[in-house]
Design a protein around this motif. Sequence first.
Motif, mmCIF file in Angstrom:
data_model
loop_
_atom_site.group_PDB
_atom_site.id
_atom_site.type_symbol
_atom_site.label_atom_id
_atom_site.label_comp_id
_atom_site.label_asym_id
_atom_site.label_seq_id
_atom_site.Cartn_x
_atom_site.Cartn_y
_atom_site.Cartn_z
ATOM 1 N N ASN A 1 -27.870 13.763 -58.644
ATOM 2 C CA ASN A 1 -28.922 14.660 -58.117
ATOM 3 C C ASN A 1 -28.333 15.679 -57.145
ATOM 4 O O ASN A 1 -28.593 16.885 -57.233
ATOM 5 C CB ASN A 1 -29.989 13.851 -57.363
ATOM 6 C CG ASN A 1 -30.828 12.993 -58.297
ATOM 7 O OD1 ASN A 1 -30.811 13.186 -59.500
ATOM 8 N ND2 ASN A 1 -31.561 12.044 -57.739
ATOM 9 N N THR B 1 -31.933 11.302 -61.774
ATOM 10 C CA THR B 1 -33.159 10.500 -61.862
ATOM 11 C C THR B 1 -33.842 10.691 -63.213
ATOM 12 O O THR B 1 -34.269 9.727 -63.851
ATOM 13 C CB THR B 1 -34.122 10.901 -60.717
ATOM 14 O OG1 THR B 1 -33.466 10.646 -59.481
ATOM 15 C CG2 THR B 1 -35.419 10.140 -60.772
ATOM 16 N N ASP C 1 -29.438 3.518 -58.596
ATOM 17 C CA ASP C 1 -30.006 4.526 -57.693
ATOM 18 C C ASP C 1 -28.875 5.261 -56.963
ATOM 19 O O ASP C 1 -28.897 6.488 -56.796
ATOM 20 C CB ASP C 1 -30.938 3.824 -56.696
ATOM 21 C CG ASP C 1 -31.819 4.795 -55.932
ATOM 22 O OD1 ASP C 1 -31.736 5.995 -56.215
ATOM 23 O OD2 ASP C 1 -32.582 4.357 -55.054
ATOM 24 N N VAL D 1 -35.799 9.831 -51.836
ATOM 25 C CA VAL D 1 -35.571 8.638 -51.007
ATOM 26 C C VAL D 1 -35.176 7.480 -51.921
ATOM 27 O O VAL D 1 -35.422 7.541 -53.122
ATOM 28 C CB VAL D 1 -36.826 8.255 -50.184
ATOM 29 C CG1 VAL D 1 -37.189 9.325 -49.187
ATOM 30 C CG2 VAL D 1 -38.008 7.945 -51.084
ATOM 31 N N PRO D 2 -34.576 6.418 -51.365
ATOM 32 C CA PRO D 2 -34.137 5.326 -52.227
ATOM 33 C C PRO D 2 -35.290 4.710 -53.022
ATOM 34 O O PRO D 2 -36.373 4.497 -52.494
ATOM 35 C CB PRO D 2 -33.575 4.292 -51.234
ATOM 36 C CG PRO D 2 -33.240 5.066 -50.018
ATOM 37 C CD PRO D 2 -34.194 6.204 -49.962
ATOM 38 N N GLY D 3 -35.027 4.494 -54.299
ATOM 39 C CA GLY D 3 -35.998 3.770 -55.129
ATOM 40 C C GLY D 3 -37.208 4.565 -55.585
ATOM 41 O O GLY D 3 -38.094 4.027 -56.252
ATOM 42 N N ALA D 4 -37.272 5.855 -55.264
ATOM 43 C CA ALA D 4 -38.461 6.631 -55.646
ATOM 44 C C ALA D 4 -38.518 6.820 -57.165
ATOM 45 O O ALA D 4 -39.597 6.858 -57.764
ATOM 46 C CB ALA D 4 -38.452 7.980 -54.949
ATOM 47 N N GLY D 5 -37.356 6.907 -57.793
ATOM 48 C CA GLY D 5 -37.290 7.186 -59.228
ATOM 49 C C GLY D 5 -37.986 6.128 -60.065
ATOM 50 O O GLY D 5 -38.607 6.427 -61.079
ATOM 51 N N ARG E 1 -27.283 7.649 -59.514
ATOM 52 C CA ARG E 1 -28.088 8.819 -59.931
ATOM 53 C C ARG E 1 -28.280 9.788 -58.770
ATOM 54 O O ARG E 1 -28.398 10.997 -58.978
ATOM 55 C CB ARG E 1 -29.412 8.392 -60.572
ATOM 56 C CG ARG E 1 -30.388 7.671 -59.673
ATOM 57 C CD ARG E 1 -31.565 7.132 -60.476
ATOM 58 N NE ARG E 1 -32.601 6.612 -59.598
ATOM 59 C CZ ARG E 1 -33.018 5.353 -59.567
ATOM 60 N NH1 ARG E 1 -32.481 4.466 -60.376
ATOM 61 N NH2 ARG E 1 -33.973 4.958 -58.757
ATOM 62 N N THR E 2 -28.299 9.245 -57.528
ATOM 63 C CA THR E 2 -28.451 10.155 -56.384
ATOM 64 C C THR E 2 -27.230 11.078 -56.265
ATOM 65 O O THR E 2 -27.361 12.250 -55.910
ATOM 66 C CB THR E 2 -28.673 9.348 -55.082
ATOM 67 O OG1 THR E 2 -29.730 8.423 -55.301
ATOM 68 C CG2 THR E 2 -29.036 10.244 -53.923
ATOM 69 N N SER F 1 -28.267 6.533 -51.058
ATOM 70 C CA SER F 1 -29.250 6.610 -52.167
ATOM 71 C C SER F 1 -30.382 7.562 -51.829
ATOM 72 O O SER F 1 -31.516 7.336 -52.233
ATOM 73 C CB SER F 1 -29.895 5.249 -52.451
ATOM 74 O OG SER F 1 -29.005 4.413 -53.034
ATOM 75 N N SER F 2 -30.094 8.590 -51.074
ATOM 76 C CA SER F 2 -31.179 9.502 -50.707
ATOM 77 C C SER F 2 -30.701 10.948 -50.666
ATOM 78 O O SER F 2 -29.859 11.306 -49.835
ATOM 79 C CB SER F 2 -31.738 9.077 -49.350
ATOM 80 O OG SER F 2 -32.520 10.108 -48.807
ATOM 81 N N SER F 3 -31.254 11.784 -51.571
ATOM 82 C CA SER F 3 -30.860 13.193 -51.521
ATOM 83 C C SER F 3 -31.414 13.842 -50.265
ATOM 84 O O SER F 3 -30.832 14.783 -49.747
ATOM 85 C CB SER F 3 -31.336 14.013 -52.721
ATOM 86 O OG SER F 3 -31.848 13.275 -53.736
ATOM 87 N N THR G 1 -40.546 13.213 -57.915
ATOM 88 C CA THR G 1 -39.875 12.131 -57.189
ATOM 89 C C THR G 1 -39.350 12.661 -55.856
ATOM 90 O O THR G 1 -38.685 13.688 -55.830
ATOM 91 C CB THR G 1 -38.667 11.608 -58.013
ATOM 92 O OG1 THR G 1 -39.130 11.223 -59.305
ATOM 93 C CG2 THR G 1 -38.016 10.419 -57.343
ATOM 94 N N VAL G 2 -39.646 11.951 -54.766
ATOM 95 C CA VAL G 2 -39.078 12.411 -53.494
ATOM 96 C C VAL G 2 -37.662 11.852 -53.356
ATOM 97 O O VAL G 2 -37.336 10.828 -53.944
ATOM 98 C CB VAL G 2 -39.923 11.965 -52.271
ATOM 99 C CG1 VAL G 2 -41.078 12.889 -52.040
ATOM 100 C CG2 VAL G 2 -40.392 10.540 -52.408
ATOM 101 N N MET H 1 -33.810 16.719 -59.858
ATOM 102 C CA MET H 1 -33.200 15.397 -59.903
ATOM 103 C C MET H 1 -32.664 15.129 -61.305
ATOM 104 O O MET H 1 -33.315 14.458 -62.113
ATOM 105 C CB MET H 1 -34.235 14.341 -59.553
ATOM 106 C CG MET H 1 -34.957 14.606 -58.278
ATOM 107 S SD MET H 1 -34.789 13.227 -57.183
ATOM 108 C CE MET H 1 -35.366 13.918 -55.666
HETATM 109 N N1 ASP Z 1 -32.794 7.998 -54.707
HETATM 110 C C1 ASP Z 1 -32.976 9.181 -55.482
HETATM 111 C C2 ASP Z 1 -32.714 10.401 -54.594
HETATM 112 O O1 ASP Z 1 -32.937 10.374 -53.429
HETATM 113 C C3 ASP Z 1 -34.327 9.271 -56.112
HETATM 114 C C4 ASP Z 1 -34.460 8.167 -57.132
HETATM 115 O O2 ASP Z 1 -34.048 8.383 -58.274
HETATM 116 O O3 ASP Z 1 -34.913 7.070 -56.794
HETATM 117 O O4 ASP Z 1 -32.277 11.412 -55.066
#
Ligand code: ASP
Length: 445
Positions: free
Chosen positions: A408, A327, A401, A368-372, A404-405, A288-290, A365-366, A324
């Motif tokens: 992304n 996201t 998440d 990382v998991p859950g940032a969206g 969507r990652t 879950s992290s780009s 949005t960075v 993203m």
């Molecule tokens: N987890 C997503 C990413 O890292 C960002 C998000 O939508 O929370 O690309």
Amino acid sequence: MRWYQRLHWKIIIGMVAGLFWGVLAAVFGWQEFTFNWISPWGQIFINLLKLIAVPLVLTSLIVGVASLSDIKKLSRMGGRTIGIYLLTTTFAVSIGLGVVNILNPGKAIPSELTQKLKKSYETTVASKSNKARQTSERRPLQPLVEMVPANIIESSSNNKNMLQVVVVAILFGIALIQIEAGRSKQMVELLDVANEVVLKVVDMAMILAPFGVFSLLANTIVSVAGDDISEISELVGGLGYYCITVILGLLVHSLIVFPFIIKFLTPMKLKTFFKGIAPAQLLAFSTSSSGATLPVTMERCEQNLGVEDEVTSFVLPLGSTVNMDGTSLYQAVAAVFIAQATGIDLSFADQLTIIFTAVLASVGTVGVPGAGIIMLLIVLEAVGVPSAGIALILGVDRILDMLRTVVNVTGDAAVCVLVAHQEGQLGKPDLDDEPHMRMKNNELA
Ligand code: ASP
């Protein structure tokens, strides 16, 4: 090579086994064992990937910029990349809005579930709202200020500062072009070797990938399920229609926009693209992290899809922080869903505001998991929907998440191939999964 020896199959087998283990652990109460003995392996794998990200971006981007004989090329490529990123993100938000307005998932949610969810997530919502408020209260030019670091060591010490690392690498690369070629050559060669070494470390990390994803997925299931797996099915049942809407939107975007870019705007075959990028997609799903997936996305584009490193090293780190598609699409669906579920009518102007703010929020949005979901609060605020509404979707956020990652990361890779083609930097793909020496495209030709 047999099918199960191929990297993406090994990762898929690891994922399925991890899902299986997670469900068994939740049912039979093996949570403690899973947290103590399985989760750390996933953490080690993610740490390895994160460890590689800064040196990889630094070395490959400096070498990339330094080998561009003129700086005009860099600004042209930069302009193109940002323009295409904004365009694909706008498409994504529009697709999200289209799907959610047709399916109206918020109108299907029973009001008792709305009350129950709001109650159970009260404290989480408060802390997320706080974070979002801090972000939206910043001065308008603050993001620009934050892109220019005051201390190179500090910016390299946190992967969240990837844009700062990009800025430093570009400055360094441009400076290298400007000094006498005979003197800069040694430095460029040194960094090139360092880059190759880092890519070897990526290969080593990928040997761990099947075990890493096994442990990450087992850990995710156990953490989400807690000790009562029936809660998940109740939640997914109640919010199923909302999840289907997001997934459908992501599918439409992935099956229309990306294939259009690859098939009609580049000479690459669709199958080659998706086969080449598959391991990065699987990792995006598992982590879950780009940001954590970045080293693998770069390696796959460079070594397997034939994109020159001067393009990957610029387009992909930028994409992992600002582009993203998944996201932004999810933010549009979620905003309208929450408005519908809480009985708020959104006008046409509100929907336009959602397009604008979701594009900006996804840029902010960075990876990382859950940032969206934190940046979603900014979209909600812009159209006057109460932020407490995110309580409705928090329970299923982790699952969405992951999906969507994947979108992304796929979006970053598709744009990377397109920019490479436009810049004449797209060589022959090489889909051999075995770790191998990096070949320059001119060696392949
Ligand atoms: N987890 C997503 C990413 O890292 C960002 C998000 O939508 O929370 O690309």
